[in-house]
Design a protein around this motif. Structure first.
Motif, PDB file in Angstrom:
ATOM      1  N   GLU A 116      57.279 -12.592  64.747  1.00 38.74           N
ATOM      2  CA  GLU A 116      56.182 -13.190  63.805  1.00 38.74           C
ATOM      3  C   GLU A 116      54.921 -12.969  64.248  1.00 38.74           C
ATOM      4  N   ASP A 119      53.988  -9.135  63.795  1.00 42.68           N
ATOM      5  CA  ASP A 119      53.538  -8.603  62.588  1.00 42.68           C
ATOM      6  C   ASP A 119      52.462  -9.389  61.916  1.00 42.68           C
ATOM      7  N   ASP A 120      52.041 -10.462  62.466  1.00 34.43           N
ATOM      8  CA  ASP A 120      50.956 -11.094  62.241  1.00 34.43           C
ATOM      9  C   ASP A 120      49.735 -10.148  62.602  1.00 34.43           C
TER      10      ASP A 120
END
Length: 259
Positions: A116, A119-120
């Protein structure tokens, strides 16, 4: 020193030109917006920090320059970005210069990175650059050309080891720049990339400039003066102006000679 010089260059081709800047509410982006307004360009910028961005607009207007337009936007939301670009063109006409400045270099270790978070980092540092370029391309093409200025970093050239997600994204921007320059070039759209060194923004000074940092600058920069946002903004002015009309697919490094 602040990076300011007594007689900065004037670029007549920027007068009245419609410019869109991402991340213009502080740091390098604020200086880019300010310098472009001083050149009498029609500037719109987006940022997630509303109060700071409105303060930038106020300072520029109080200095006697045309007030830039600010649109609040989280660049991780591509629909918001597209809407901001469309609103700018609807108000001022086709965007002729795109400055993909926004990014974030928060430090992190590889063992702490989750899918996560990874991806950020990509969303914050590179994804919006591509989709902003995609959005402005048709209007630049139909207007006879334009300039897209992406922002990379010297971190991938020197292999910084304290933010691998950021370093990866910044390396990818160079590849993206070269691909878009080749694709957009026949439409007279110039795509280039600026790679700043260690720039003395308020954030950098507050978080990381200590005695060790001072020594690192002295040891690694060929030029011993500190690098400031204005030093980067002046390179952006050149790439935005018609003076750089035959520059494309290049990295323009402004780092004081970091080795």
């Amino acid at each position: 020193m602040t990076g300011l010089i007594e007689q900065p260059a004037n670029f007549p081709s920027l007068n009245g030109k419609v410019v869109f800047v991402t991340g213009g509410g502080s740091g390098i982006g604020e200086s880019i917006v300010t310098h472009l307004c001083q050149q009498q360009a029609k500037v719109t910028f987006v940022d997630i920090a509303e109060a700071a961005s409105q303060a930038v607009c106020d300072r520029i207007a109080e200095a006697g320059h045309a007030r830039p337009d600010f649109i609040k936007c989280d660049l991780r939301n591509i629909d918001e970005l597209r809407q901001a670009i469309a609103a700018t063109a609807a108000k001022h006409g086709p965007i002729r210069v795109l400055v993909n400045n926004a990014g974030n270099d928060d430090r992190h270790k590889s063992e702490d990175v989750t899918p996560e978070y990874w991806d950020d980092r990509m969303a914050v540092n590179i994804r919006h650059q591509f989709f902003a370029a995609q959005a402005v391309r048709p209007m630049m093409r139909d207007a006879g050309g334009g300039s897209i200025i992406n922002f990379g970093s010297i971190t991938w050239l020197v292999g910084d080891g304290d933010c691998p997600g950021y370093v990866t994204s910044k390396a990818a921007i160079t590849g993206m720049t070269r691909a878009l320059a080749r694709e957009f070039g026949p439409e007279r759209i110039r795509v280039n990339c600026v790679l700043p060194g260690w720039v003395m923004t308020e954030r950098q000074v507050k978080l990381w400039l200590d005695e060790a940092g001072e020594r690192q600058i002295n040891d690694r920069q060929c030029l011993k003066d500190k690098l400031f946002p204005a030093d980067i903004a002046r390179m952006v002015l050149f790439l935005a102006a018609d003076d750089s009309r035959m520059c494309a697919s290049q990295n323009f490094i402004v780092d004081g000679g970091w080795v």
